[in-house]
Design a protein around this motif. Structure first.
Motif, PDB file in Angstrom:
ATOM      1  N   VAL A 108      13.775 -80.029  -7.395  1.00  0.00           N
ATOM      2  CA  VAL A 108      12.785 -78.955  -7.308  1.00  0.00           C
ATOM      3  C   VAL A 108      13.450 -77.618  -7.618  1.00  0.00           C
ATOM      4  O   VAL A 108      14.663 -77.475  -7.539  1.00  0.00           O
ATOM      5  CB  VAL A 108      12.115 -78.885  -5.909  1.00  0.00           C
ATOM      6  CG1 VAL A 108      11.392 -80.167  -5.592  1.00  0.00           C
ATOM      7  CG2 VAL A 108      13.113 -78.558  -4.827  1.00  0.00           C
ATOM      8  N   VAL A 109      12.617 -76.670  -7.975  1.00  0.00           N
ATOM      9  CA  VAL A 109      13.089 -75.305  -8.195  1.00  0.00           C
ATOM     10  C   VAL A 109      12.461 -74.435  -7.118  1.00  0.00           C
ATOM     11  O   VAL A 109      11.255 -74.507  -6.880  1.00  0.00           O
ATOM     12  CB  VAL A 109      12.682 -74.781  -9.588  1.00  0.00           C
ATOM     13  CG1 VAL A 109      13.195 -73.362  -9.795  1.00  0.00           C
ATOM     14  CG2 VAL A 109      13.205 -75.698 -10.674  1.00  0.00           C
ATOM     15  N   CYS A 110      13.279 -73.659  -6.438  1.00  0.00           N
ATOM     16  CA  CYS A 110      12.804 -72.734  -5.411  1.00  0.00           C
ATOM     17  C   CYS A 110      12.842 -71.324  -5.988  1.00  0.00           C
ATOM     18  O   CYS A 110      13.907 -70.846  -6.391  1.00  0.00           O
ATOM     19  CB  CYS A 110      13.681 -72.811  -4.166  1.00  0.00           C
ATOM     20  SG  CYS A 110      13.706 -74.451  -3.442  1.00  0.00           S
ATOM     21  N   TYR A 111      11.674 -70.705  -6.063  1.00  0.00           N
ATOM     22  CA  TYR A 111      11.573 -69.347  -6.591  1.00  0.00           C
ATOM     23  C   TYR A 111      11.454 -68.372  -5.436  1.00  0.00           C
ATOM     24  O   TYR A 111      10.854 -68.690  -4.410  1.00  0.00           O
ATOM     25  CB  TYR A 111      10.331 -69.207  -7.469  1.00  0.00           C
ATOM     26  CG  TYR A 111      10.425 -69.934  -8.790  1.00  0.00           C
ATOM     27  CD1 TYR A 111      10.970 -69.303  -9.903  1.00  0.00           C
ATOM     28  CD2 TYR A 111       9.958 -71.227  -8.924  1.00  0.00           C
ATOM     29  CE1 TYR A 111      11.043 -69.960 -11.118  1.00  0.00           C
ATOM     30  CE2 TYR A 111      10.027 -71.891 -10.136  1.00  0.00           C
ATOM     31  CZ  TYR A 111      10.570 -71.248 -11.229  1.00  0.00           C
ATOM     32  OH  TYR A 111      10.642 -71.902 -12.426  1.00  0.00           O
ATOM     33  N   GLU A 112      12.010 -67.174  -5.621  1.00  0.00           N
ATOM     34  CA  GLU A 112      11.887 -66.111  -4.631  1.00  0.00           C
ATOM     35  C   GLU A 112      11.584 -64.806  -5.349  1.00  0.00           C
ATOM     36  O   GLU A 112      12.138 -64.534  -6.407  1.00  0.00           O
ATOM     37  CB  GLU A 112      13.186 -65.924  -3.845  1.00  0.00           C
ATOM     38  CG  GLU A 112      13.482 -67.029  -2.882  1.00  0.00           C
ATOM     39  CD  GLU A 112      14.685 -66.730  -1.994  1.00  0.00           C
ATOM     40  OE1 GLU A 112      15.348 -65.687  -2.186  1.00  0.00           O
ATOM     41  OE2 GLU A 112      14.955 -67.542  -1.108  1.00  0.00           O
ATOM     42  N   LEU A 113      10.712 -64.027  -4.748  1.00  0.00           N
ATOM     43  CA  LEU A 113      10.393 -62.712  -5.262  1.00  0.00           C
ATOM     44  C   LEU A 113      10.493 -61.753  -4.092  1.00  0.00           C
ATOM     45  O   LEU A 113       9.843 -61.960  -3.061  1.00  0.00           O
ATOM     46  CB  LEU A 113       8.976 -62.707  -5.852  1.00  0.00           C
ATOM     47  CG  LEU A 113       8.511 -61.397  -6.482  1.00  0.00           C
ATOM     48  CD1 LEU A 113       9.382 -61.036  -7.686  1.00  0.00           C
ATOM     49  CD2 LEU A 113       7.051 -61.510  -6.909  1.00  0.00           C
ATOM     50  N   THR A 114      11.327 -60.746  -4.224  1.00  0.00           N
ATOM     51  CA  THR A 114      11.521 -59.761  -3.155  1.00  0.00           C
ATOM     52  C   THR A 114      11.086 -58.396  -3.667  1.00  0.00           C
ATOM     53  O   THR A 114      11.477 -57.980  -4.754  1.00  0.00           O
ATOM     54  CB  THR A 114      12.982 -59.706  -2.700  1.00  0.00           C
ATOM     55  OG1 THR A 114      13.378 -61.000  -2.236  1.00  0.00           O
ATOM     56  CG2 THR A 114      13.181 -58.684  -1.580  1.00  0.00           C
ATOM     57  N   ARG A 115      10.282 -57.728  -2.869  1.00  0.00           N
ATOM     58  CA  ARG A 115       9.825 -56.381  -3.208  1.00  0.00           C
ATOM     59  C   ARG A 115       9.837 -55.546  -1.933  1.00  0.00           C
ATOM     60  O   ARG A 115       9.747 -56.078  -0.835  1.00  0.00           O
ATOM     61  CB  ARG A 115       8.405 -56.415  -3.755  1.00  0.00           C
ATOM     62  CG  ARG A 115       8.259 -57.190  -5.045  1.00  0.00           C
ATOM     63  CD  ARG A 115       7.719 -56.320  -6.154  1.00  0.00           C
ATOM     64  NE  ARG A 115       7.798 -56.996  -7.426  1.00  0.00           N
ATOM     65  CZ  ARG A 115       6.795 -57.633  -8.013  1.00  0.00           C
ATOM     66  NH1 ARG A 115       5.629 -57.690  -7.419  1.00  0.00           N
ATOM     67  NH2 ARG A 115       6.951 -58.192  -9.187  1.00  0.00           N
ATOM     68  N   MET A 116       9.919 -54.262  -2.110  1.00  0.00           N
ATOM     69  CA  MET A 116       9.831 -53.351  -0.978  1.00  0.00           C
ATOM     70  C   MET A 116       8.360 -53.075  -0.692  1.00  0.00           C
ATOM     71  O   MET A 116       7.593 -52.741  -1.584  1.00  0.00           O
ATOM     72  CB  MET A 116      10.548 -52.031  -1.285  1.00  0.00           C
ATOM     73  CG  MET A 116      12.051 -52.176  -1.463  1.00  0.00           C
ATOM     74  SD  MET A 116      12.894 -52.841  -0.019  1.00  0.00           S
ATOM     75  CE  MET A 116      12.789 -51.457   1.105  1.00  0.00           C
ATOM     76  N   ILE A 117       7.973 -53.265   0.553  1.00  0.00           N
ATOM     77  CA  ILE A 117       6.631 -52.914   1.010  1.00  0.00           C
ATOM     78  C   ILE A 117       6.842 -51.910   2.117  1.00  0.00           C
ATOM     79  O   ILE A 117       7.406 -52.236   3.163  1.00  0.00           O
ATOM     80  CB  ILE A 117       5.848 -54.149   1.489  1.00  0.00           C
ATOM     81  CG1 ILE A 117       5.656 -55.127   0.321  1.00  0.00           C
ATOM     82  CG2 ILE A 117       4.498 -53.716   2.072  1.00  0.00           C
ATOM     83  CD1 ILE A 117       4.935 -56.401   0.687  1.00  0.00           C
TER      84      ILE A 117
END
Length: 154
Positions: A108-117
């Motif tokens: 599997v591929v684990c994706y992550e997206l990080t943004r400042m909120i």
């Protein structure tokens, strides 16, 4: 590996490498363009490697192994007639802040997206077991980020 025109190069099994790369790419739900992006190679360079028209240098081999989630030496082993081994160590794509990053865990591929909120970092994760494209994953995680922003900023 460096470019070489000796008989040793002629005995390398690029057909096996091409087959293994294609199988793994499909397992990870990647398009050839996505693999090219992850390795920093052009699609034409990938075609040249798969066909045996180009012998990959060591840095290229490492990039391929990381992008495909293979252990170090898997490309060389495959060219020698063996099968590549999937890495047990997750590989993380070095993306800049706010970029989509990924790591391979088994099949599997684990994706992550990080943004400042606000003033806080927020990370959304998605495990992909099907053939969703990177663009589709980005859209899905973008929607999660928008929902989080709405919830956290109220």
């Amino acid at each position: 590996m460096s470019k070489d025109t000796s008989t040793e190069t002629a005995s390398l099994r690029y057909d096996l490498l091409a087959e293994a790369m294609d199988e793994r790419r499909l397992e990870l739900g990647m398009k050839w363009s996505e693999l090219a992006e992850r390795t920093g190679l052009s699609e034409q360079s990938l075609r040249n490697i798969r066909s045996g028209r180009s012998t990959p240098r060591e840095l290229t081999v490492r990039r391929l192994e990381e992008a495909l989630g293979w252990v170090r030496g898997a490309v060389r082993d495959t060219l020698a007639g063996g099968r590549p081994t999937v890495s047990e160590i997750p590989r993380i794509d070095p993306g800049s802040a706010g970029e989509l990053s990924w790591r391979v865990e088994g099949d599997v591929v684990c994706y992550e997206l990080t943004r400042m909120i606000g003033d806080n970092p927020f990370t959304a994760r998605l495990v992909v077991r099907d053939g969703r494209s990177r663009e589709q994953v980005e859209r899905e995680l973008g929607k999660v980020m928008e929902m989080a922003r709405i919830q956290l900023e109220d």
